[in-house]
Structures are given as C-alpha cells and as structure tokens.
Design an enzyme around this catalytic site. Sequence first.
Site, PDB file in Angstrom:
ATOM      1  N   LYS B  46       0.820  -1.187   0.000  1.00 36.06           N
ATOM      2  CA  LYS B  46       0.000   0.000   0.000  1.00 36.06           C
ATOM      3  C   LYS B  46       0.872   1.262   0.000  1.00 36.06           C
ATOM      4  CE  LYS B  46      -2.977  -2.529   3.120  1.00 36.06           C
ATOM      5  NZ  LYS B  46      -3.330  -2.652   4.546  1.00 36.06           N
ATOM      6  N   GLU B 102       7.829   2.051  -6.136  1.00 35.60           N
ATOM      7  CA  GLU B 102       7.963   1.554  -4.754  1.00 35.60           C
ATOM      8  C   GLU B 102       7.961   2.731  -3.785  1.00 35.60           C
ATOM      9  OE1 GLU B 102       8.115  -0.996  -2.883  1.00 35.60           O
ATOM     10  OE2 GLU B 102       9.156  -2.694  -3.761  1.00 35.60           O
ATOM     11  N   ASP B 106      15.002  -1.066   0.646  1.00 34.43           N
ATOM     12  CA  ASP B 106      16.119  -1.176   1.602  1.00 34.43           C
ATOM     13  C   ASP B 106      16.939  -2.448   1.372  1.00 34.43           C
ATOM     14  OD1 ASP B 106      14.198  -2.764   2.796  1.00 34.43           O
ATOM     15  OD2 ASP B 106      13.950  -1.500   4.547  1.00 34.43           O
TER      16      ASP B 106
END
Lengths: 317, 180
Positions: B46, B102, B106
């Site tokens: 989300k 995105e 990471d």
Amino acid sequence: MALIAVSGHPGCRFDEVARFSAQKLGFELLTQARIRTLTREEFGESAKIPDRAYSALVTSILARLGTEHHIVYCAVGGEVQARHFPGMLRVHVVAPENIRIGNIMLDHRVDRAAARQLLLEMEAADRADRKAKFGKTKATADLFDLVLNSEALTTEQMAELIQTAVESSGLKERGFVSQAAEAQLQFQMRFKLSRYGIVPPGNITLRKKMFANTSEEIFANLLDFYRIAWEYEPRSFPIQYHPDGTVLESFTPDFYLPEFDLYVELTTMKQSLVTRKNRKVRLLRELYPHLNIQVFYQKDFENLVFKYGLAERPVHS
Amino acid sequence: MNALEIPGLDRVLFTGEQIDARIRELAAEISRHYQGRTLKLVGVLKGSIFFLTTLARYLDVPIKIDFLAISSFSNRSGSPGVVRIAKDLDESIEGEDVLLVEDIVDTGFTLRYLLQTLAGRAPNSLSVCTFLDRNSRRIVQVPVDYRCFEIPDRFVVGFGLDHNQLYRNLDCVAVMKPEK
C-alpha cells in the site's frame, strides 16, 4: 512454476482429469507411480519412505521437476504439497456416491454391491493415507481453488475448465523454479528427510543448523521467505597469523548468499563487543579485498525486523 | 496532520514542499526518458500510493496505472511460508513500458522478487522508481533507475509509509522516535 494439484474423492476419476489437463496444458504429469519410480532412482531401490517423510520427499521431487517443467500433480494431499510453491492451482474433483459407484463398477468390472463395498474400502484407505501423511483425515473445500463436480461434467470438460483457470490466472506466464529457490527447498526438504535416515546414495549428510541466537534464525527465515539461498557459517577466514604461520584468529561470517556471492554478518550485541567485531571485519576486508561482506548492526537489524512486524518498536542501541 | 504534534515522531526528514518539488523534478526526468511512449505505472500496495498518484499528476507522457501487492513476512505464527503475489495486476504488461513504483527500497528482497516476477511477463521495458532509497541496508543489489531521496538508516513514516498502518497520510516524511 505452475503447479496444478489435482485430487478428489475415491471413485471420481480425478487421475483421468489430471492426465487430460496435463495433455491439454503441455505440463509434466506427476503421479503416485512416478513418485515411486523417482524415489527409487534418487534414494536407491531399498529406500523405505515413512509416511511422515512423504511430504518432504514429494516437495523435493516437485522442486527438482519445477526447474524445467510446469507440473500437474495428482496424488492424495496435493493441495497440502502445493503450498510450498507460489504458482499453484488446487483442484478437487467430487461426485455423488452413485456416480462414483457407477465408475467403480465400470473400472473394476464388478456389480453394484461389490462396487459399493469397494468404495467404502477406498474411502477408508484414503482417510488413513491422508491422516498418516498429512495428519488430517479430510480435505475440506476451503483448501482448494477449484472444486469440480463430475456428476454433470465430463473429464474433457473439467480439463477445459482447469485449462481456463490456469490461463486466466496467468500461471503459465510464471517462470520455472530458479536454481537458487530449488537449492533452498532441496536443503530444507533433505534436512527433514535426513531426520528419517533418508539420504541420497553417496551418503550426503546435512549438518543441523544451530543458530547462535534468535536474530540469526529470524534472518534465515526472512531469506527463506524471499527464496534466497543461504549457507550458515560456511567458511572461516584466518585474519591473524603467528610468525610461524599458525592461525591465531579467524573470522566466520554468519551467512553466505551464493546467488550474490555475499557474506552477511549480524552484529546484534552490546557496543563493547561491536568494537571487537568491527576490528575483525576491518582486518577481513584488508586481507580479502575481493570478499563482499555486509555487516548488519543492532539498529539495522532491529529496524529491519520492526519493518517486518517482528518487534513492537525499534530499540535503542 | 502535523507530524511534530504526534508523540511517537521525532523529527521531520522531508517536508511536504520538499517532497513535492523533488517529485516534480523526477517526473520531468521520467517524462523526458519516456517521450513519445505510453508508460504503465505499477504501484506496490500500500505504501506507494501517495507517491504514485503525485508522480502521475506531474508526468507529461500518457500513463496507465495498475497495482499489485505481495504477501508479508511474519515470523510470529511459525513458518512464514514464501513470498507470493497477494493481489496481482489487473491487466497484462506484455509489450508495455513498465515503471515499478515503490515507496522504499532497503534490503532489496521485495524488489528483487517483484522484478523477477514482472520480467517474466514480457514487458517492453521494466524500470524502477522509488520514493525512498535506504541504500545502507541493501543486501541484494537491485537496479533503481529513479529515486526521490536517499535516507539514513532510520525508521520513517509518512507520505504512504506506515507504522502499524498508521501515519500514511502525513504529508511529510518523519523519523519515528526509538523506544526508550
């Protein structure tokens, strides 16, 4: 890899549905008989597979075949087996009792009374088999993506419906199982099999993974989740030598990720020990400049596990 | 929502104005690259929705939008299984110029999985655009074509990024206070 697991009530000819589907889709068909053949080839003629090892054995076979084929898998408990693979369609074929008795009459050339008795025996055997291999006697509808009733549908029609479901869900577009994912699955499954004394000829034994701490175990689980192959402490690197050449000190990174040729060291300890660890990592980098190593410090790791919902809040380092 | 009035937040890393200005710059760069083509933005649910919708409004090329979601890792209930698509794209991307959008990259684990999945669906091109890039935690080297901001190794929320599903609607990016 697309994995279509087809199972069904005894007497409803779900194996025929699986065969038709495999032909229509151009997928590899894996049946109970083929599993037996492959098991003999892999583990030797005399290998006895206990029921509790069955699931791991089939997953190992599916992972191997999945590197080159899409698969239609036809055996009891296929829906349980399929959970290891992302591109699955779990199909269950059912039929009213009178239809199944009729099928058994035709298939076994027996009268109705004998067919009824045979059906009862097949159902009891099916329950016992499922219980022994998967711990449950019944497969409920919620375990399947598609439940087909062969009362009104022919085998051909059911195979067509499966083909449509495969195409509409894009399962055919998926790539096969990657070498790395296969390696990881094979490791996990063969580790389970080794507990039952089942090892491939050549006696490859698997070392039990004993993680030094919970962080390492969580990290291993995270790698498993993303299907990234890993090895735990596979290699020690000498970092300090005595003048006579003997090794005084070595450093063993926690993980090696072969796909990326990367070592990962988790440093989830107090600051006084981190300083020592940093010194070791620095020496390692100096002596082995070609080595790729990523160090995860306590805060890195806590933020990482926090991100994945494994800790309530990041903690002060 | 004013981030500084929220008790769990430490400081603002990027203000709404800074974010808006940077997304405009990035949108101009992307528009130049995709001039004359139709771009399909694929958002990862989300977290990316705030960034994607802002970016989309500043793009000068025709765009289509689709979303996908992947299952999340949780160690709490025993074996976490394996990553899989929890919500797939509504339409095929075959022959499309796809920009995967995105919220944050990471370790690179998620992005690697998504790129592998999407690349197998025969798009004409496949690029990656991320709102935040936390390069210090990278384990898997993944190609990031467009990034708004590189950030330090701090836990951040806002502009789509959450903590327990909260704070997504902050118009800034803020650093969470570590627990004492």
